[in-house]
Design an enzyme around this catalytic site. Structure first.
Site, PDB file in Angstrom:
ATOM      1  N   ASN A   6       0.866  -1.182   0.000  1.00  0.00           N
ATOM      2  CA  ASN A   6       0.000   0.000   0.000  1.00  0.00           C
ATOM      3  C   ASN A   6       0.909   1.240   0.000  1.00  0.00           C
ATOM      4  OD1 ASN A   6      -1.355   2.321   1.154  1.00  0.00           O
ATOM      5  ND2 ASN A   6      -3.063   0.973   1.616  1.00  0.00           N
ATOM      6  N   HIS A   9       0.997   6.244   1.840  1.00  0.00           N
ATOM      7  CA  HIS A   9       1.765   7.189   2.634  1.00  0.00           C
ATOM      8  C   HIS A   9       2.924   7.833   1.886  1.00  0.00           C
ATOM      9  CE1 HIS A   9      -0.905   6.751   5.810  1.00  0.00           C
ATOM     10  NE2 HIS A   9      -0.638   5.473   6.025  1.00  0.00           N
ATOM     11  N   ARG A  17       3.487  18.924   1.436  1.00  0.00           N
ATOM     12  CA  ARG A  17       4.020  20.184   0.930  1.00  0.00           C
ATOM     13  C   ARG A  17       3.379  20.623  -0.382  1.00  0.00           C
ATOM     14  NH1 ARG A  17       9.219  22.190   2.060  1.00  0.00           N
ATOM     15  NH2 ARG A  17       9.487  22.160   4.290  1.00  0.00           N
ATOM     16  N   HIS A  42      -5.654   3.577  -1.709  1.00  0.00           N
ATOM     17  CA  HIS A  42      -7.001   3.920  -1.231  1.00  0.00           C
ATOM     18  C   HIS A  42      -7.338   5.310  -1.760  1.00  0.00           C
ATOM     19  CE1 HIS A  42      -9.868   4.266   2.515  1.00  0.00           C
ATOM     20  NE2 HIS A  42     -10.475   4.532   1.376  1.00  0.00           N
ATOM     21  N   ARG A  44      -9.467   7.978  -1.372  1.00  0.00           N
ATOM     22  CA  ARG A  44     -10.465   8.463  -0.414  1.00  0.00           C
ATOM     23  C   ARG A  44     -11.300   9.578  -1.014  1.00  0.00           C
ATOM     24  NH1 ARG A  44     -10.533   7.934   5.044  1.00  0.00           N
ATOM     25  NH2 ARG A  44      -9.207   6.285   5.858  1.00  0.00           N
ATOM     26  N   ARG A  48      -7.074  12.729   0.531  1.00  0.00           N
ATOM     27  CA  ARG A  48      -6.016  13.208   1.437  1.00  0.00           C
ATOM     28  C   ARG A  48      -4.635  12.672   1.043  1.00  0.00           C
ATOM     29  NH1 ARG A  48      -7.541  10.092   6.992  1.00  0.00           N
ATOM     30  NH2 ARG A  48      -9.529  11.078   6.576  1.00  0.00           N
ATOM     31  N   HIS A  49      -4.574  11.545   0.365  1.00  0.00           N
ATOM     32  CA  HIS A  49      -3.257  11.082  -0.123  1.00  0.00           C
ATOM     33  C   HIS A  49      -3.310  10.769  -1.623  1.00  0.00           C
ATOM     34  CE1 HIS A  49      -5.241   7.432   1.259  1.00  0.00           C
ATOM     35  NE2 HIS A  49      -4.891   7.598   2.533  1.00  0.00           N
ATOM     36  N   GLU A  69      -8.556   0.298  -3.041  1.00  0.00           N
ATOM     37  CA  GLU A  69      -9.393   0.346  -1.837  1.00  0.00           C
ATOM     38  C   GLU A  69     -10.367   1.496  -2.004  1.00  0.00           C
ATOM     39  OE1 GLU A  69      -7.489   0.776   1.923  1.00  0.00           O
ATOM     40  OE2 GLU A  69      -6.124  -0.864   1.505  1.00  0.00           O
ATOM     41  N   THR A 100      -8.322   3.696   8.183  1.00  0.00           N
ATOM     42  CA  THR A 100      -9.501   2.828   8.276  1.00  0.00           C
ATOM     43  C   THR A 100      -9.500   2.148   9.640  1.00  0.00           C
ATOM     44  OG1 THR A 100      -9.153   2.423   5.923  1.00  0.00           O
ATOM     45  CG2 THR A 100     -10.795   1.071   7.024  1.00  0.00           C
ATOM     46  N   GLU A 150     -11.039  -9.354   2.870  1.00  0.00           N
ATOM     47  CA  GLU A 150      -9.773  -8.955   3.486  1.00  0.00           C
ATOM     48  C   GLU A 150     -10.038  -8.893   4.980  1.00  0.00           C
ATOM     49  OE1 GLU A 150      -7.510  -5.555   2.003  1.00  0.00           O
ATOM     50  OE2 GLU A 150      -6.602  -5.332   3.990  1.00  0.00           O
ATOM     51  N   HIS A 190      -3.754  -4.532   7.828  1.00  0.00           N
ATOM     52  CA  HIS A 190      -3.852  -3.423   8.767  1.00  0.00           C
ATOM     53  C   HIS A 190      -2.923  -3.666   9.943  1.00  0.00           C
ATOM     54  CE1 HIS A 190      -5.333   0.305  10.325  1.00  0.00           C
ATOM     55  NE2 HIS A 190      -5.910   0.457   9.161  1.00  0.00           N
ATOM     56  N   GLY A 191      -1.932  -2.818  10.057  1.00  0.00           N
ATOM     57  CA  GLY A 191      -1.020  -2.873  11.195  1.00  0.00           C
ATOM     58  C   GLY A 191       0.014  -3.990  11.136  1.00  0.00           C
TER      59      GLY A 191
HETATM   60  N1  PXP Z   1      -5.900  -2.947   4.317  1.00  0.00           N
HETATM   61  C1  PXP Z   1      -6.814  -1.947   4.401  1.00  0.00           C
HETATM   62  C2  PXP Z   1      -8.227  -2.242   4.030  1.00  0.00           C
HETATM   63  C3  PXP Z   1      -6.437  -0.659   4.814  1.00  0.00           C
HETATM   64  O1  PXP Z   1      -7.363   0.311   4.886  1.00  0.00           O
HETATM   65  C4  PXP Z   1      -5.088  -0.406   5.126  1.00  0.00           C
HETATM   66  C5  PXP Z   1      -4.671   0.976   5.524  1.00  0.00           C
HETATM   67  O2  PXP Z   1      -4.760   1.818   4.448  1.00  0.00           O
HETATM   68  C6  PXP Z   1      -4.172  -1.464   5.012  1.00  0.00           C
HETATM   69  C7  PXP Z   1      -4.611  -2.728   4.630  1.00  0.00           C
HETATM   70  C8  PXP Z   1      -2.720  -1.284   5.311  1.00  0.00           C
HETATM   71  O3  PXP Z   1      -2.555  -0.986   6.658  1.00  0.00           O
HETATM   72  P1  PXP Z   1      -1.142  -0.516   7.192  1.00  0.00           P
HETATM   73  O4  PXP Z   1      -0.852   0.791   6.518  1.00  0.00           O
HETATM   74  O5  PXP Z   1      -1.349  -0.405   8.654  1.00  0.00           O
HETATM   75  O6  PXP Z   1      -0.165  -1.585   6.793  1.00  0.00           O
END
Ligand code: PXP
Length: 236
Positions: A6, A9, A17, A42, A44, A48-49, A69, A100, A150, A190-191
């Site tokens: 992903n 970021h 900036r 994603h 959104r 935002r990104h 996403e 999320t 997922e 996620h995480g």
């Molecule tokens: N899966 C989904 C559905 C998410 O929304 C995110 C965060 O954007 C991720 C995976 C990835 O999560 P992380 O950035 O914590 O690895």
């Protein structure tokens, strides 16, 4: 386990900036060179990104697969049908959240999800739904016609006590097994990070992980190529 990166970021940093660097599209190409299985973004509603330009350029340039996403909202569904990613992952979206916060309730959104999936399938887009590892939610995901689920791994990733982490891993193991039995593909995310992946990768029924923050954060110190290769090593 396949590993999709992903890159939201990278875009967060660019947008901090209002500059053109670092470009998430360049990041995707570097990650592909390092051996990644796919790119996740994603789009959104508040942009935002990732923005539309990113999604369209990624569609043109990447050679692995694109996982978009998205919220099940008309504006974004239209863009998805036009861009045609290989996979669309439906997530809940709140404007005020930092990221999320958990899975969508399929049970509470049966009609919306059925029609969204039908629209996306018309364009040959496979659909995944981001859900909690709950039996009823998995059954409902199969009922609305999803191709994948997922599984939200945030509770596992945030567990402080080992027993709590183990319990959540068991829940995910059972959920993944059921999903497989119902004919669904199983992704997770996620995480997830370089530490908890050492435990998580032991799960048998997970086809693919989607990881962003931990890898992009590490890339700041060691470079994206190395950060991606280190995570690939952990997922295989
Ligand atoms: N899966 C989904 C559905 C998410 O929304 C995110 C965060 O954007 C991720 C995976 C990835 O999560 P992380 O950035 O914590 O690895």
């Amino acid at each position: 386990m396949r590993f999709c990166l992903n890159i939201d970021h990278v875009a967060t940093l660019r947008n901090a900036r209002a500059e053109i660097q670092p470009d998430p599209v360049t990041a995707a190409l570097i990650a592909e060179q390092a051996g990644i299985d796919g790119i996740v973004v994603h789009l959104r509603e508040d942009r935002r990104h990732i923005n539309e330009r990113d999604v369209r350029l990624l569609r043109e340039l990447i050679t692995t697969k694109l996982d978009l996403e998205m919220a099940a909202k008309e504006e974004i569904i239209k863009i998805a049908c036009d861009v045609q990613p290989e996979l669309a992952t439906i997530v809940p979206e709140k404007r005020e959240e930092l990221t999320t916060e958990g899975g969508i309730s399929v049970i509470d959104n049966i009609t919306l999800l059925k029609s969204t999936i039908k629209d996306l399938h018309k364009y040959n887009i496979e659909v995944s739904i981001f859900i909690e590892p709950e039996i009823e939610e998995i059954n409902a995901a199969a009922e609305v016609g999803a191709d994948y689920i997922e599984i939200h791994t945030g509770t596992f990733a945030n567990a402080i006590i080992e027993a709590e982490q183990f319990d959540e891993l068991e829940k995910i193991r059972i959920a993944a097994k059921l999903a497989k039995k119902l004919g669904l593909g199983v992704n997770a995310g996620h995480g997830l990070n370089y530490l908890n992946m050492k435990i998580f990768r032991e799960l048998e029924d997970i086809d693919e992980v989607s990881i962003g923050h931990a890898v992009i954060a590490r890339a700041v110190f060691v470079g994206l190529d190395r950060a991606v290769r280190e995570m690939i090593e952990l997922t295989r």
